[in-house]
Design a protein around this motif. Sequence first.
Motif, PDB file in Angstrom:
ATOM      1  N   ALA B 175       0.849  -1.200   0.000  1.00 14.02           N
ATOM      2  CA  ALA B 175       0.000   0.000   0.000  1.00 14.02           C
ATOM      3  C   ALA B 175       0.884   1.250   0.000  1.00 14.02           C
ATOM      4  O   ALA B 175       2.003   1.241   0.513  1.00 14.02           O
ATOM      5  N   ASN B 176       0.360   2.301  -0.601  1.00  7.09           N
ATOM      6  CA  ASN B 176       1.142   3.529  -0.749  1.00  7.09           C
ATOM      7  C   ASN B 176       0.250   4.729  -0.402  1.00  7.09           C
ATOM      8  O   ASN B 176      -0.726   4.993  -1.093  1.00  7.09           O
ATOM      9  N   LEU B 177       0.592   5.407   0.660  1.00  7.80           N
ATOM     10  CA  LEU B 177      -0.250   6.511   1.139  1.00  7.80           C
ATOM     11  C   LEU B 177       0.578   7.776   1.286  1.00  7.80           C
ATOM     12  O   LEU B 177       1.598   7.781   1.973  1.00  7.80           O
ATOM     13  N   GLU B 178       0.107   8.807   0.614  1.00  5.65           N
ATOM     14  CA  GLU B 178       0.805  10.100   0.723  1.00  5.65           C
ATOM     15  C   GLU B 178      -0.157  11.127   1.309  1.00  5.65           C
ATOM     16  O   GLU B 178      -1.328  11.173   0.948  1.00  5.65           O
ATOM     17  N   TYR B 179       0.367  11.947   2.201  1.00  4.22           N
ATOM     18  CA  TYR B 179      -0.440  13.019   2.786  1.00  4.22           C
ATOM     19  C   TYR B 179       0.180  14.376   2.476  1.00  4.22           C
ATOM     20  O   TYR B 179       1.405  14.530   2.474  1.00  4.22           O
ATOM     21  N   ILE B 180      -0.687  15.326   2.245  1.00  3.85           N
ATOM     22  CA  ILE B 180      -0.242  16.724   2.225  1.00  3.85           C
ATOM     23  C   ILE B 180      -1.143  17.450   3.218  1.00  3.85           C
ATOM     24  O   ILE B 180      -2.361  17.502   3.036  1.00  3.85           O
ATOM     25  N   LEU B 181      -0.537  17.915   4.254  1.00  6.16           N
ATOM     26  CA  LEU B 181      -1.326  18.525   5.332  1.00  6.16           C
ATOM     27  C   LEU B 181      -0.984  20.015   5.404  1.00  6.16           C
ATOM     28  O   LEU B 181       0.145  20.388   5.702  1.00  6.16           O
ATOM     29  N   ILE B 182      -1.992  20.833   5.064  1.00 10.08           N
ATOM     30  CA  ILE B 182      -1.806  22.284   5.132  1.00 10.08           C
ATOM     31  C   ILE B 182      -2.446  22.741   6.437  1.00 10.08           C
ATOM     32  O   ILE B 182      -3.672  22.827   6.551  1.00 10.08           O
ATOM     33  N   ASP B 183      -1.618  23.006   7.433  1.00  8.76           N
ATOM     34  CA  ASP B 183      -2.139  23.246   8.774  1.00  8.76           C
ATOM     35  C   ASP B 183      -1.982  24.723   9.120  1.00  8.76           C
ATOM     36  O   ASP B 183      -1.033  25.132   9.781  1.00  8.76           O
ATOM     37  N   PHE B 184      -2.921  25.530   8.648  1.00 10.43           N
ATOM     38  CA  PHE B 184      -2.803  26.985   8.804  1.00 10.43           C
ATOM     39  C   PHE B 184      -3.752  27.549   9.869  1.00 10.43           C
ATOM     40  O   PHE B 184      -3.437  28.531  10.517  1.00 10.43           O
ATOM     41  N   GLY B 185      -4.935  26.971   9.996  1.00 11.68           N
ATOM     42  CA  GLY B 185      -5.994  27.631  10.769  1.00 11.68           C
ATOM     43  C   GLY B 185      -5.996  27.306  12.248  1.00 11.68           C
ATOM     44  O   GLY B 185      -5.471  26.290  12.694  1.00 11.68           O
ATOM     45  N   GLY B 186      -6.604  28.223  13.001  1.00 11.49           N
ATOM     46  CA  GLY B 186      -6.816  28.013  14.432  1.00 11.49           C
ATOM     47  C   GLY B 186      -5.763  28.683  15.285  1.00 11.49           C
ATOM     48  O   GLY B 186      -4.583  28.671  14.952  1.00 11.49           O
ATOM     49  N   LYS B 187      -6.220  29.258  16.396  1.00 10.40           N
ATOM     50  CA  LYS B 187      -5.240  29.833  17.338  1.00 10.40           C
ATOM     51  C   LYS B 187      -4.579  28.711  18.140  1.00 10.40           C
ATOM     52  O   LYS B 187      -3.468  28.836  18.624  1.00 10.40           O
ATOM     53  N   THR B 188      -5.309  27.600  18.256  1.00 13.55           N
ATOM     54  CA  THR B 188      -4.750  26.404  18.877  1.00 13.55           C
ATOM     55  C   THR B 188      -4.789  25.295  17.841  1.00 13.55           C
ATOM     56  O   THR B 188      -5.858  24.981  17.321  1.00 13.55           O
ATOM     57  N   LYS B 189      -3.630  24.764  17.529  1.00 13.20           N
ATOM     58  CA  LYS B 189      -3.581  23.680  16.534  1.00 13.20           C
ATOM     59  C   LYS B 189      -2.902  22.494  17.187  1.00 13.20           C
ATOM     60  O   LYS B 189      -1.693  22.509  17.410  1.00 13.20           O
ATOM     61  N   ILE B 190      -3.687  21.489  17.516  1.00  6.58           N
ATOM     62  CA  ILE B 190      -3.108  20.293  18.131  1.00  6.58           C
ATOM     63  C   ILE B 190      -3.376  19.136  17.184  1.00  6.58           C
ATOM     64  O   ILE B 190      -4.530  18.844  16.863  1.00  6.58           O
TER      65      ILE B 190
END
Lengths: 464, 353
Positions: B175-190
């Motif tokens: 299996a082959n899984l690629e992620y692109i995570l654009i993590d811009f929003g929120g004053k708290t980002k967990i």
Amino acid sequence: MKTKLKDIDNNIYNIKNEDNSSYKTIGLTKDVILEISKQKKEPKWMLELRLKALEKYGELPMPTWGPDLSELDMSKIATYVRPRTYMNKSWEDVPEDIKSTFDALGIPEAEKESLAGVGAQYDSEIVYHSIKEDLVKQGVIYTDFDAGVKEYPELVKEYLTKCVPITDHKFIALHYAVCSGGSFVYVPKGIDVKIPLQSYFRLNAKGAGQFEHTLIIVDEGASLQFIEGCSAPKYNEINLHAGCVELFVKKNGYLRYSTIENWSKNMMNLNTKKAIVEENGKIEWVTGSFGSKISMLYPMSILKGENAKCEFTGISFAGKGQNLDTGLKVVLNAKNTSAVVNSKSISKDGGICTFRSNILVGKMAEKSKVTVSCESLMLDSISRSDTIPVNDIRNSDVEFAHEAKIGKISDEAIFYLMTRGITEEEAKAMIVRGFATPISKELPLEYAVEMNNLINLELEGSIG
Amino acid sequence: MEKYVLNETPLRTSNNFGINNIEIVLDIPSKKTFNGFNVITEDISKIKLNVKEEILNKKGTFLKSSIGLNRNVNYIVKVNIPENTIINENIKLEFNIDEDNDYLVEDIEIVIGKNSSANFEILYNMQEKDIKAFHNGLLDVKLKEGAKSKVVISNMLNHLSDNIFEIQNELSENANLEYILIDFGGKTKISKYNTKCIGDNSKNLLNVIYLGKEKDVIDINYIIETYGIKSQAYINVQGALANFSKKNFKGTIDFKEGSKKSVGKENENCMILSKDATSKSLPMLLCHEEDVEGEHGVSCGKIDEKKLFYIMTKGINYNDAKKLIIKANFSGILEKIDDDELKDIVDNEISKI
């Protein structure tokens, strides 16, 4: 196909002398501390410090991270073991069994050939101390810590606990409560001690702890190389080492602190080392960790003055039954400070090597630079090698780079060497020796030889 | 308002370093309905889609996530791609957060069948600047043997909101899984991300861009575990911190015993754009297998002044030159986004820094 490597041959290090101690305390209570203080005939302020530390020991929690320390039972540890001799200025006056142990470890020989001073500790007390006369004339102080407390109380009081406070962690509180032996060094302004000083710590008694305190002050523009060695014979009971090293490097000062640690594999080595480095000063740590059942050792450098520098070069080698959790801490707290870290580890036969670090670049550390490199070599799949570095950057004007690699001995490199007529076994051995070379070349010759011997003994193996 | 201890690392280190977990005060609102979901796909008949609003039972699914927070779920999306199915166009799952839909605690489950392939865009959109939303998402992705997927996640919540997000992946053989995570929003980002490369020859590549502005608190905990032989684990994180933002990056590649010939690489590059921003990183390599190759690297610092000077000599002002360099650092990941509209949105957000 596997390279089977032998465990380190501890014949030299494993010499067991009969426990002929003249006095011993077991456990950690107020009475024990009062008794240690009485035995040492030390000043009241030192006893007060011990009692305060005992209180802190009770308050501070056990670490919630790192190796399992549940086997440690302080009520069974001999917290003070006085050998049946006092400090001597001639090896001839040291009792024969103790002298022959240090002979086998090569200490008197090294003293003759390449050292400017030697301190030899056996269990809880220094049994031999020497310093070259010309250094004494220049004002250099090198004595055992207890003598430092009595003979230079103002100087000791000025610095003691200022680098490593008693509240640092539980085992440093323990250390201050029962500390005994160790070294006190003062190098006056502008004095360059060209030949190294060496302290060797030998723990002989079964089930005992060693809690030596090393306090070194390198004054402005002075320089020093200090070597520390330690070993113990192997017993079936847990032994404990909770020493403390406090180093002060003043403006334009230089200190190289080298350690080859080869404690026996029943030892819990919970040692604390810390240096405060002032403007243009430099601390260099060179460290080899080979022995002990468990080690938790993270020399710390606080770069307090502008242009202060730290270099750390270290290697750990964990074999069967060993859990070596080692690394370093650096706090950069002034402009143009820099730290260069080069760490290596080898694990085999189920040994666990963990590199753990914390680099903190503070708000004041503008234009600072940090480079961290760590490499780990796994020699089989029953071992473990973990890298756990924390990098805390609180300043934008900094160059910070950290890299780590983990892996096995390269098949291509073995193949290349074998095409040159070298056997597979020797090829693998050469690669492991080469892996350790950057560390051994930083050590003084005698210690580099000792470290290489330790590695060579490991590498006498066969291919299966 | 309650204080929580969240996002524990897989292995603890000294408490003094302040990175084993994050202690944070959160104001978690009561559960509400959510009506802002939308799905866009080329052919709905090719996939099995199950959407469920968890609105009736106010107590809801009240399970603790591995981040450590109770989740009172109000929306469930399940997507199943049957065996041997190839979906060419991205499947878009849109969550539009607004004044009426300011509470989103969703479970998304994606299963991609054997030898199937499908790409996803999961978009958390928010236009309003002056309302506070709460998001606590859980994405669970399973790739069966030979399955392939690229998942793009875009977090564009506003800077009053709290964004908590957890991703769990399980990869079978090949299996082959690629992620692109654009993590811009929120004053708290967990965020927590955990992939188990169970099958031999399975591959997981995680690309992340984060941005910290104002007083943002970012706590990232990415873990890839290799179990199968010849597994591949890659974590590539690029970030920029402005103003008073604080970031903890915890990245772990964990080579389990038996994952021979596996490779793992981890890299984080953090640009610190303000003297008041702080960056903590903990790039862990855990190894219980001899025959693997693992490496990690972390670099951190301000924007290269030589590059800035060079660009400014071409007549570009300081701020634009700075943005160009930030975009250039992110470009390796941005180029992997094939949705031009999303690319523009991301580009526009970077320009605001």
